[in-house]
Design a protein around this motif. Sequence first.
Motif, short mmCIF file in Angstrom:
data_model
loop_
_atom_site.label_atom_id
_atom_site.label_comp_id
_atom_site.label_asym_id
_atom_site.label_seq_id
_atom_site.Cartn_x
_atom_site.Cartn_y
_atom_site.Cartn_z
N GLU A 1 0.94 -1.05 0.04
CA GLU A 1 0.08 -0.05 0.01
C GLU A 1 1.10 1.14 0.01
O GLU A 1 2.12 1.09 0.26
CB GLU A 1 -1.04 0.15 1.46
CG GLU A 1 -1.74 -1.26 1.20
CD GLU A 1 -2.73 -1.33 2.41
OE1 GLU A 1 -2.88 -0.24 3.21
OE2 GLU A 1 -3.30 -2.31 2.85
N SER A 2 0.24 2.20 -0.31
CA SER A 2 1.14 3.68 -0.40
C SER A 2 0.58 4.78 0.72
O SER A 2 -0.64 4.61 0.82
CB SER A 2 1.29 4.12 -1.66
OG SER A 2 0.06 4.42 -2.36
N LEU A 3 1.14 5.73 0.96
CA LEU A 3 0.94 6.76 1.80
C LEU A 3 1.30 8.12 1.37
O LEU A 3 2.80 8.15 0.80
CB LEU A 3 1.43 6.44 3.24
CG LEU A 3 1.34 7.44 4.26
CD1 LEU A 3 0.12 8.01 4.64
CD2 LEU A 3 2.22 7.22 5.57
N MET A 4 0.55 9.06 1.28
CA MET A 4 1.19 10.64 0.98
C MET A 4 0.43 11.70 1.75
O MET A 4 -0.80 11.27 2.17
CB MET A 4 0.88 10.87 -0.36
CG MET A 4 -0.46 11.06 -0.90
SD MET A 4 -0.31 11.44 -2.51
CE MET A 4 -1.79 10.76 -3.36
N PHE A 5 1.27 12.38 2.18
CA PHE A 5 0.78 13.59 2.88
C PHE A 5 0.74 14.83 1.94
O PHE A 5 1.49 15.02 1.16
CB PHE A 5 1.78 13.79 4.09
CG PHE A 5 1.96 13.06 5.12
CD1 PHE A 5 1.28 13.27 6.39
CD2 PHE A 5 2.62 11.75 5.13
CE1 PHE A 5 1.39 12.51 7.29
CE2 PHE A 5 2.65 11.02 6.16
CZ PHE A 5 2.21 11.40 7.31
N ILE A 6 -0.69 15.59 1.90
CA ILE A 6 -0.57 16.77 1.31
C ILE A 6 -1.16 17.94 2.07
O ILE A 6 -1.70 17.62 3.16
CB ILE A 6 -1.49 16.36 0.29
CG1 ILE A 6 -3.15 15.93 0.65
CG2 ILE A 6 -1.03 15.53 -0.94
CD1 ILE A 6 -4.21 15.89 -0.38
N SER A 7 -1.12 19.05 1.45
CA SER A 7 -1.67 20.18 2.15
C SER A 7 -3.33 19.95 2.01
O SER A 7 -3.91 19.57 1.28
CB SER A 7 -1.35 21.32 1.52
OG SER A 7 -2.12 22.62 2.07
N VAL A 8 -3.90 20.71 3.28
CA VAL A 8 -5.38 20.65 3.31
C VAL A 8 -6.02 21.50 2.23
O VAL A 8 -7.07 21.31 1.80
CB VAL A 8 -5.86 21.26 4.80
CG1 VAL A 8 -5.45 22.51 4.84
CG2 VAL A 8 -7.24 20.84 5.05
N ASN A 9 -5.30 22.32 1.71
CA ASN A 9 -5.68 23.43 0.71
C ASN A 9 -5.51 22.84 -0.72
O ASN A 9 -5.52 23.69 -1.67
CB ASN A 9 -4.86 24.85 1.21
CG ASN A 9 -5.71 25.44 2.24
OD1 ASN A 9 -6.99 25.31 2.35
ND2 ASN A 9 -4.94 26.06 2.95
N ASP A 10 -4.82 21.70 -0.90
CA ASP A 10 -4.41 21.12 -2.14
C ASP A 10 -5.72 20.96 -3.01
O ASP A 10 -6.44 20.45 -2.66
CB ASP A 10 -3.73 19.93 -2.18
CG ASP A 10 -3.07 19.28 -3.46
OD1 ASP A 10 -3.48 19.37 -4.32
OD2 ASP A 10 -1.79 18.97 -3.26
N GLY A 11 -5.73 21.73 -4.19
CA GLY A 11 -7.11 21.71 -4.91
C GLY A 11 -6.79 20.82 -6.24
O GLY A 11 -7.70 20.65 -6.99
N ASP A 12 -5.90 19.75 -6.20
CA ASP A 12 -5.69 18.80 -7.09
C ASP A 12 -6.95 18.05 -7.50
O ASP A 12 -7.49 17.38 -6.37
CB ASP A 12 -4.57 17.96 -6.70
CG ASP A 12 -4.30 16.99 -8.18
OD1 ASP A 12 -5.01 16.53 -8.78
OD2 ASP A 12 -2.90 16.77 -8.25
N GLU A 13 -7.50 18.13 -8.62
CA GLU A 13 -9.06 17.59 -8.83
C GLU A 13 -8.74 15.93 -8.89
O GLU A 13 -9.86 15.25 -8.77
CB GLU A 13 -9.34 17.69 -10.37
CG GLU A 13 -8.34 17.33 -11.46
CD GLU A 13 -8.91 17.96 -12.92
OE1 GLU A 13 -9.64 18.71 -12.69
OE2 GLU A 13 -8.19 17.83 -13.78
N THR A 14 -7.61 15.25 -8.91
CA THR A 14 -7.62 13.95 -8.81
C THR A 14 -7.44 13.38 -7.51
O THR A 14 -7.34 12.23 -7.01
CB THR A 14 -6.29 13.38 -9.64
OG1 THR A 14 -4.87 13.79 -8.95
CG2 THR A 14 -6.49 13.88 -11.02
N LEU A 15 -7.28 14.21 -6.43
CA LEU A 15 -7.23 14.03 -5.06
C LEU A 15 -8.62 13.85 -4.34
O LEU A 15 -9.48 14.73 -4.46
CB LEU A 15 -6.28 14.88 -4.14
CG LEU A 15 -4.86 14.72 -4.62
CD1 LEU A 15 -4.13 15.83 -4.30
CD2 LEU A 15 -4.21 13.39 -4.42
#
Lengths: 158, 138
Positions: free
Chosen positions: A67-81
């Motif tokens: 499995e994989s794990l990633m951290f992103i910003s709460v404000n990340d607007g990437d449409e694929t997330l």
Amino acid sequence: MKSTEFLLNILKKTLDQFPTLTFGYHFDSIMAQHIIRVSPDSIFESDDFAQVQSEIIADFLLSHPNESLMFISVNDGDETLPESSVLLGHANPKTSYPIETAVISVKLIEADLPFRYPDIPLSSENLWFQNKPTLLDATVIINYYAEQAGENNYAMAA
Amino acid sequence: MTELIDKSQQNIEAALALRTSLNLLAPSVHCAYYSCVQLMIDILIHDFEIPDDEIIDEAKAHDMGTHEFASSKIFMDLKSKKEFQSANNFNNTVGRLRRKRNLADYKLFTVTPQTSKNAYEEALIINTILKKHYNIED
């Protein structure tokens, strides 16, 4: 230990070290990808948090290699997330109730499961959502909170 | 320049051309992703000294696919060197790009110009981290 439970436990411990943080969490079971949104953005500039983040990722990859794990910003607007399913944090900016208790409570209500925190009114206005959550794996959450139930004397119906 | 580094360079150039000149958005994401995978495999061979024909078996021994094994190995190496910001940025950006590649290649998902552009920029970030920390000769 299931990966979601593993991560929720780690994030809960991380909140003790960084009490002003809020974590949003989502597991995409199709892609076997765990996505953690972190607030505030500025924490990504912290070397201390960078080291903790690295430790979490490494522990996770070693214990759950497929499995994989990633951290992103709460404000990340990437449409694929995806949006977060669960929020974890110590302080609720709108009410005095702990976010993790409130959000997980509503998960159980949505799942129509017989779980009660007798000291917390279970009405939607007491809950804080960043987004409308989708149903997480309630079984994992029940197991997670069942461990806490003995220590905290929460009531849990069979 | 090794064959894999050359192929990686071709793929990143193809990713840009597919989006900007040909408006072929889905394969542009695919090429951006493979540009990174090829650099990662080159690092496994030349920096970690894992023979080319043993990489698949090594990955299986770790209960991983080849791509996941490569990115995990590089993340662990950066972390062991206390390059925490680079390690995290690498892991998180690979995760984002891998997600886009899976959506573009296998899912009922329309790749937008913005998603294609994001994938290209994520590939550049990953390749820059790899070139900074490993022996990749242009």
